[in-house]
Design an enzyme around this catalytic site. Structure first.
Site, PDB file in Angstrom:
ATOM      1  CD  GLU A 172      -3.273   8.278  -4.728  1.00  0.00           C
ATOM      2  OE1 GLU A 172      -2.957   7.267  -4.082  1.00  0.00           O
ATOM      3  OE2 GLU A 172      -3.612   9.346  -4.199  1.00  0.00           O
ATOM      4  N   GLY A 211      -8.880   5.673   1.407  1.00  0.00           N
ATOM      5  CA  GLY A 211      -9.527   6.525   2.407  1.00  0.00           C
ATOM      6  C   GLY A 211     -11.015   6.256   2.552  1.00  0.00           C
ATOM      7  CG  ASP A 222       0.807   7.540  -3.548  1.00  0.00           C
ATOM      8  OD1 ASP A 222       0.668   8.367  -4.463  1.00  0.00           O
ATOM      9  OD2 ASP A 222       0.315   7.692  -2.414  1.00  0.00           O
ATOM     10  CG  ASP A 235      -1.952   0.969   1.333  1.00  0.00           C
ATOM     11  OD1 ASP A 235      -2.396   1.415   0.264  1.00  0.00           O
ATOM     12  OD2 ASP A 235      -2.392   1.306   2.458  1.00  0.00           O
ATOM     13  CG  HIS A 236      -0.338   4.818   0.254  1.00  0.00           C
ATOM     14  ND1 HIS A 236      -0.802   5.807  -0.587  1.00  0.00           N
ATOM     15  CD2 HIS A 236      -1.398   4.416   0.993  1.00  0.00           C
ATOM     16  CE1 HIS A 236      -2.094   5.992  -0.363  1.00  0.00           C
ATOM     17  NE2 HIS A 236      -2.488   5.161   0.586  1.00  0.00           N
ATOM     18  CG  ASP A 280      -5.336   0.981   8.155  1.00  0.00           C
ATOM     19  OD1 ASP A 280      -5.577   0.243   9.122  1.00  0.00           O
ATOM     20  OD2 ASP A 280      -4.212   1.473   7.963  1.00  0.00           O
ATOM     21  CB  SER A 281      -9.356   4.714   9.817  1.00  0.00           C
ATOM     22  OG  SER A 281      -8.257   5.364   9.243  1.00  0.00           O
TER      23      SER A 281
HETATM   24  P1  13P Z   1      -8.843   4.802   5.756  1.00  0.00           P
HETATM   25  O1  13P Z   1      -7.925   5.626   6.610  1.00  0.00           O
HETATM   26  O2  13P Z   1     -10.073   5.576   5.391  1.00  0.00           O
HETATM   27  O3  13P Z   1      -9.164   3.505   6.389  1.00  0.00           O
HETATM   28  O4  13P Z   1      -8.082   4.502   4.384  1.00  0.00           O
HETATM   29  C1  13P Z   1      -7.140   3.471   4.301  1.00  0.00           C
HETATM   30  C2  13P Z   1      -6.358   3.514   3.050  1.00  0.00           C
HETATM   31  O5  13P Z   1      -6.664   4.181   2.086  1.00  0.00           O
HETATM   32  C3  13P Z   1      -5.158   2.659   2.982  1.00  0.00           C
HETATM   33  O6  13P Z   1      -4.426   2.878   1.822  1.00  0.00           O
HETATM   34  O1  G3H Z   2      -2.972   4.905   3.643  1.00  0.00           O
HETATM   35  C1  G3H Z   2      -2.810   4.811   4.839  1.00  0.00           C
HETATM   36  C2  G3H Z   2      -2.994   3.506   5.514  1.00  0.00           C
HETATM   37  O2  G3H Z   2      -4.079   3.587   6.400  1.00  0.00           O
HETATM   38  C3  G3H Z   2      -1.734   3.056   6.164  1.00  0.00           C
HETATM   39  O3  G3H Z   2      -1.467   3.831   7.254  1.00  0.00           O
HETATM   40  O4  G3H Z   2       0.915   4.474   6.964  1.00  0.00           O
HETATM   41  O5  G3H Z   2      -0.191   4.555   9.219  1.00  0.00           O
HETATM   42  O6  G3H Z   2       0.333   2.348   8.149  1.00  0.00           O
HETATM   43  P1  G3H Z   2      -0.001   3.791   7.936  1.00  0.00           P
HETATM   44 ZN    ZN Z   3      -4.485   4.852   1.064  1.00  0.00          ZN
END
Ligand code: 13P
Ligand code: G3H
Ligand code: ZN
Length: 335
Positions: free
Chosen positions: A149, A227, A119, A97-98, A271-272
């Site tokens: 992205e 997000g 990203d 991720d990212h 994630d959140s």
């Molecule tokens: P949230 O913070 O909305 O859960 O998004 C997570 C996310 O985009 C991880 O790449």
């Molecule tokens: O895009 C963000 C994800 O929720 C990952 O968050 O970088 O705190 O692990 P993090």
């Molecule tokens: Zn993200």
């Protein structure tokens, strides 16, 4: 190690089926054992495909080597758990991720990831194209799929913060996708990372009109939404009741994500919400049992609550529940 040796699949067939059948595959982040267990159990229970994703922060926290072995463990656990429950196996992707550099993406590809995100959204357009293309050229040699992205989400993204959304410009997407060769595209249409997506008084609204414009430019191309936590208010209330302080936590309404999942959006990142539910249950359990010091006693209830959260996302929001068998079949036929 190649991802096929670990039992993962890439996103190609999964996204083709998702676009056609109007659902979105959940991409759940994990940083620890309880999260990965909950993701696997929930997705097997409801027979949903799943993308296990790890951020740069997760790799730093949990150790990159351990994380890829946890991924492997998750596949083996999935097989055993499915058998025990008399259910089918589910397709699983291990995704970065990212990813912020070519080197990070390469390291993940070399250690068994089946999908990576590059990203480059904070770069100028040409630089974003350049770095994304470089990752694609490397990844495709190993049949690893790549997410790019375009546009910038408001809030903190990969330790870079932006106060304003820079919405994806529909007129750029076709050029970006053809020049880079990415397999899916993350877009900015009003979602943002974290638990504070909107301010009180603001109407949470994702820009479905921009999504529609993008779909017209690249029909059927897999779109990703980052997000996308909805910030469950019962979890926020529980955190605040048991000593926390989370003011004005507002997320994306689930109805809007449900609508997006029925379009070309075929991966939704969450994630959140998992962090909130986990924290709520840990706070509650410790507040009610102040003498407790066995982590299993407070992480266990947190894990149960996450299982419920992940299952409900698949069933009620992403429409991914029950889709695992047809993806498994499509993957077999594509070989
Ligand atoms: P949230 O913070 O909305 O859960 O998004 C997570 C996310 O985009 C991880 O790449
Ligand atoms: O895009 C963000 C994800 O929720 C990952 O968050 O970088 O705190 O692990 P993090
Ligand atoms: Zn993200």
């Amino acid at each position: 190690m190649h991802y096929t040796e670990l039992g993962f699949v890439n996103t190609k067939v999964m996204f083709e089926v998702a676009v056609k059948d109007k659902f979105a595959v959940p991409a759940f982040n994990f940083n620890n054992m309880e999260q990965i267990q909950a993701i696997v159990m929930a997705c097997v229970d409801v027979q949903s495909p799943v993308i296990l994703q790890v951020s740069k922060g997760a790799r730093a926290y949990a150790n990159p080597i351990l994380l890829s072995w946890m991924g492997r463990g998750a596949v083996e656990m999935m097989k055993g758990y499915a058998k025990e429950k008399g259910l089918g196996e589910i397709p699983m992707v291990l995704h970065l991720d990212h990813g912020d550099t070519f080197e990070t993406c390469k390291e993940c590809i070399d250690s068994g990831f089946s999908s990576v995100m590059i990203d480059g959204s904070h770069h100028a357009y040409d630089k974003n194209v350049e770095v994304s293309k470089k990752v694609v050229e490397y990844a495709h040699q190993y049949d690893v799929t790549v997410e790019g992205e375009l546009g910038v989400l408001a809030g903190v993204e990969d330790e870079v913060s932006s106060d304003e959304h820079v919405y994806t410009q529909p007129e750029e997407v076709k050029d970006f996708v053809s020049k880079t060769g990415v397999d899916s595209l993350a877009i900015a249409i009003g979602t943002s990372h974290g638990a504070f997506k909107f301010k009180p008084g603001q109407k949470p609204q994702i820009r479905m009109d921009i999504l529609e414009e993008i779909e017209k430019e690249i029909p059927g191309f897999p779109i990703v939404l980052h997000g996308s936590s909805s910030v469950p208010q019962d979890a926020v209330a529980m955190i605040n009741k048991y000593g926390g302080k989370l003011d004005d936590s507002i997320g994306i309404p689930e109805e809007q994500l449900f609508a997006a999942a029925h379009s070309a959006v075929c991966k939704i990142n969450i994630d959140s919400d998992s962090r909130l539910v986990m924290t709520a249950l840990i706070r509650k359990t410790l507040a009610e049992n102040p003498g407790e010091f066995d982590p299993r006693k407070y992480l266990g209830p947190a894990r149960d609550a996450m299982i419920q959260l992940y299952s409900e996302k698949c069933i009620k929001v992403l429409n991914s529940a029950g889709k695992a068998p047809q993806i498994m079949e499509a993957i077999k036929n594509a070989k």
